[in-house]
Motif scaffolding. Structure first.
Motif, PDB file in Angstrom:
ATOM      1  N   ASP A  13       0.850  -1.177   0.000  1.00  0.00           N
ATOM      2  CA  ASP A  13       0.000   0.000   0.000  1.00  0.00           C
ATOM      3  C   ASP A  13       0.889   1.230   0.000  1.00  0.00           C
ATOM      4  OD1 ASP A  13      -2.549  -1.293   0.239  1.00  0.00           O
ATOM      5  OD2 ASP A  13      -2.063  -1.731   2.332  1.00  0.00           O
ATOM      6  N   PRO A  14       0.408   2.320  -0.586  1.00  0.00           N
ATOM      7  CA  PRO A  14       1.198   3.553  -0.530  1.00  0.00           C
ATOM      8  C   PRO A  14       1.282   4.061   0.912  1.00  0.00           C
ATOM      9  CG  PRO A  14      -0.971   3.960  -1.473  1.00  0.00           C
ATOM     10  CD  PRO A  14      -0.850   2.481  -1.300  1.00  0.00           C
ATOM     11  N   PRO A  15       2.320   4.818   1.230  1.00  0.00           N
ATOM     12  CA  PRO A  15       2.405   5.399   2.580  1.00  0.00           C
ATOM     13  C   PRO A  15       1.163   6.232   2.893  1.00  0.00           C
ATOM     14  CG  PRO A  15       4.453   5.707   1.388  1.00  0.00           C
ATOM     15  CD  PRO A  15       3.455   5.182   0.397  1.00  0.00           C
ATOM     16  N   VAL A  16       0.857   6.320   4.181  1.00  0.00           N
ATOM     17  CA  VAL A  16      -0.379   6.983   4.607  1.00  0.00           C
ATOM     18  C   VAL A  16      -0.084   8.250   5.400  1.00  0.00           C
ATOM     19  CG1 VAL A  16      -1.751   4.862   4.598  1.00  0.00           C
ATOM     20  CG2 VAL A  16      -0.534   5.522   6.672  1.00  0.00           C
ATOM     21  N   ASP A  17      -1.039   9.137   5.398  1.00  0.00           N
ATOM     22  CA  ASP A  17      -0.987  10.366   6.183  1.00  0.00           C
ATOM     23  C   ASP A  17      -1.305   9.988   7.634  1.00  0.00           C
ATOM     24  OD1 ASP A  17      -1.483  12.816   7.449  1.00  0.00           O
ATOM     25  OD2 ASP A  17      -2.581  13.650   5.738  1.00  0.00           O
ATOM     26  N   LEU A  30      -5.973  -0.014   3.228  1.00  0.00           N
ATOM     27  CA  LEU A  30      -6.353   1.146   4.035  1.00  0.00           C
ATOM     28  C   LEU A  30      -7.157   2.175   3.251  1.00  0.00           C
ATOM     29  CD1 LEU A  30      -3.031   1.622   6.005  1.00  0.00           C
ATOM     30  CD2 LEU A  30      -5.149   0.571   6.811  1.00  0.00           C
ATOM     31  N   ARG A  31      -6.845   2.346   1.991  1.00  0.00           N
ATOM     32  CA  ARG A  31      -7.552   3.380   1.212  1.00  0.00           C
ATOM     33  C   ARG A  31      -9.023   3.038   1.012  1.00  0.00           C
ATOM     34  NH1 ARG A  31      -3.806   1.064  -1.879  1.00  0.00           N
ATOM     35  NH2 ARG A  31      -4.454  -0.256  -3.580  1.00  0.00           N
ATOM     36  N   PHE A  32      -9.415   1.780   1.277  1.00  0.00           N
ATOM     37  CA  PHE A  32     -10.809   1.368   1.124  1.00  0.00           C
ATOM     38  C   PHE A  32     -11.579   1.372   2.441  1.00  0.00           C
ATOM     39  CE2 PHE A  32      -8.486  -0.700  -2.354  1.00  0.00           C
ATOM     40  CZ  PHE A  32      -9.116  -0.073  -3.409  1.00  0.00           C
ATOM     41  N   SER A  33     -10.897   1.667   3.526  1.00  0.00           N
ATOM     42  CA  SER A  33     -11.574   1.755   4.820  1.00  0.00           C
ATOM     43  C   SER A  33     -12.541   2.942   4.790  1.00  0.00           C
ATOM     44  CB  SER A  33     -10.545   1.963   5.927  1.00  0.00           C
ATOM     45  OG  SER A  33     -11.189   2.299   7.131  1.00  0.00           O
ATOM     46  N   PRO A  70       2.316  -1.538   8.883  1.00  0.00           N
ATOM     47  CA  PRO A  70       2.013  -1.645  10.313  1.00  0.00           C
ATOM     48  C   PRO A  70       0.585  -1.203  10.644  1.00  0.00           C
ATOM     49  CG  PRO A  70       4.138  -0.599   9.988  1.00  0.00           C
ATOM     50  CD  PRO A  70       3.491  -0.700   8.643  1.00  0.00           C
ATOM     51  N   VAL A  71       0.105  -0.185   9.962  1.00  0.00           N
ATOM     52  CA  VAL A  71      -1.259   0.300  10.206  1.00  0.00           C
ATOM     53  C   VAL A  71      -2.262  -0.747   9.746  1.00  0.00           C
ATOM     54  CG1 VAL A  71      -2.913   2.144   9.747  1.00  0.00           C
ATOM     55  CG2 VAL A  71      -0.476   2.686   9.962  1.00  0.00           C
ATOM     56  N   ARG A  72      -1.986  -1.346   8.623  1.00  0.00           N
ATOM     57  CA  ARG A  72      -2.872  -2.398   8.108  1.00  0.00           C
ATOM     58  C   ARG A  72      -2.881  -3.599   9.059  1.00  0.00           C
ATOM     59  NH1 ARG A  72      -3.124  -4.062   1.778  1.00  0.00           N
ATOM     60  NH2 ARG A  72      -4.854  -5.510   1.963  1.00  0.00           N
ATOM     61  N   PHE A  73      -1.720  -3.934   9.606  1.00  0.00           N
ATOM     62  CA  PHE A  73      -1.647  -4.996  10.597  1.00  0.00           C
ATOM     63  C   PHE A  73      -2.494  -4.646  11.814  1.00  0.00           C
ATOM     64  CE2 PHE A  73       0.285  -6.891  14.379  1.00  0.00           C
ATOM     65  CZ  PHE A  73       0.228  -8.239  14.044  1.00  0.00           C
ATOM     66  N   SER A  74      -2.439  -3.393  12.246  1.00  0.00           N
ATOM     67  CA  SER A  74      -3.240  -2.985  13.410  1.00  0.00           C
ATOM     68  C   SER A  74      -4.733  -3.103  13.110  1.00  0.00           C
ATOM     69  CB  SER A  74      -2.872  -1.572  13.870  1.00  0.00           C
ATOM     70  OG  SER A  74      -3.322  -0.599  12.951  1.00  0.00           O
ATOM     71  N   GLN A  75      -5.127  -2.891  11.859  1.00  0.00           N
ATOM     72  CA  GLN A  75      -6.515  -3.100  11.473  1.00  0.00           C
ATOM     73  C   GLN A  75      -6.887  -4.579  11.614  1.00  0.00           C
ATOM     74  OE1 GLN A  75      -8.921  -0.546  10.034  1.00  0.00           O
ATOM     75  NE2 GLN A  75      -7.470   0.400  11.438  1.00  0.00           N
ATOM     76  N   THR A  76      -5.943  -5.456  11.298  1.00  0.00           N
ATOM     77  CA  THR A  76      -6.180  -6.889  11.440  1.00  0.00           C
ATOM     78  C   THR A  76      -6.345  -7.260  12.909  1.00  0.00           C
ATOM     79  OG1 THR A  76      -4.893  -7.281   9.436  1.00  0.00           O
ATOM     80  CG2 THR A  76      -5.282  -9.184  10.868  1.00  0.00           C
ATOM     81  N   VAL A  77      -5.506  -6.698  13.765  1.00  0.00           N
ATOM     82  CA  VAL A  77      -5.626  -6.956  15.204  1.00  0.00           C
ATOM     83  C   VAL A  77      -6.981  -6.441  15.702  1.00  0.00           C
ATOM     84  CG1 VAL A  77      -4.669  -6.435  17.488  1.00  0.00           C
ATOM     85  CG2 VAL A  77      -3.134  -6.933  15.576  1.00  0.00           C
ATOM     86  N   GLY A  78      -7.361  -5.248  15.281  1.00  0.00           N
ATOM     87  CA  GLY A  78      -8.671  -4.717  15.653  1.00  0.00           C
ATOM     88  C   GLY A  78      -9.795  -5.604  15.171  1.00  0.00           C
TER      89      GLY A  78
END
Length: 154
Positions: A11-15, A57-60, A85-93
């Motif tokens: 995924d591209p880097p996120v803000d 993430l861009r589809f959340s 890492p953010v996408r992984f945290s979405q998986t944990v959530g």
């Protein structure tokens, strides 16, 4: 003849402001779940996590809201962070939300409350302080894997 492995999807880097915005909305939703005891609302939050985790993430839905409603009113970001890492945290959530949803809907209210409270604590830390527990867990796992790979080749 072996086939080459498929390239890893990146995924591209996120803000990071978008990540915190999403965490704030998640905090609000999870607090509502704890107040209402609604397994269905927690299930809806699980779908939000699933979209970010599985589709990207861009589809959340929260990322879409940030991109369409908030980001145009802000200056361009001065920094970006890796999405993995953010996408992984979405998986944990997602895991906690699914466990909580099952708990609430199966009449195991205590399980629903505990799973929701853990997810809420993580979301609040990210929203309020920019501290992403899932991202930290991702880094620990990455270091562990790297050390194991180095040990296996030695």
């Amino acid at each position: 003849m072996s086939t080459p492995a498929a390239p890893a999807r990146r995924d591209p880097p996120v803000d990071p402001r978008g990540v915190r915005f999403s965490a704030a909305l998640t905090t609000f939703v999870l607090a509502l779940v704890l107040v209402s005891g609604s397994g269905w609302l927690l299930g809806a939050q699980a779908l939000v996590f699933a979209l970010g985790s599985i589709a990207g993430l861009r589809f959340s839905p929260y990322a879409v809201l940030f991109r369409l409603l908030v980001a145009p009113r802000l200056r361009p970001p001065t920094e970006r962070e890796e999405a993995a890492p953010v996408r992984f945290s979405q998986t944990v959530g997602l895991v906690f939300a699914v466990i909580g949803t099952v708990g609430y809907l199966a009449g195991l209210t205590g399980l629903g409350i505990v799973a929701t409270a853990f997810a809420l604590a993580a979301a609040f830390l990210n929203a309020a302080f920019g501290f992403c527990l899932g991202c930290e867990l991702y880094a620990v796992i990455a270091r562990f894997r790297k050390n194991n790979q180095q040990g296996a080749t030695a």
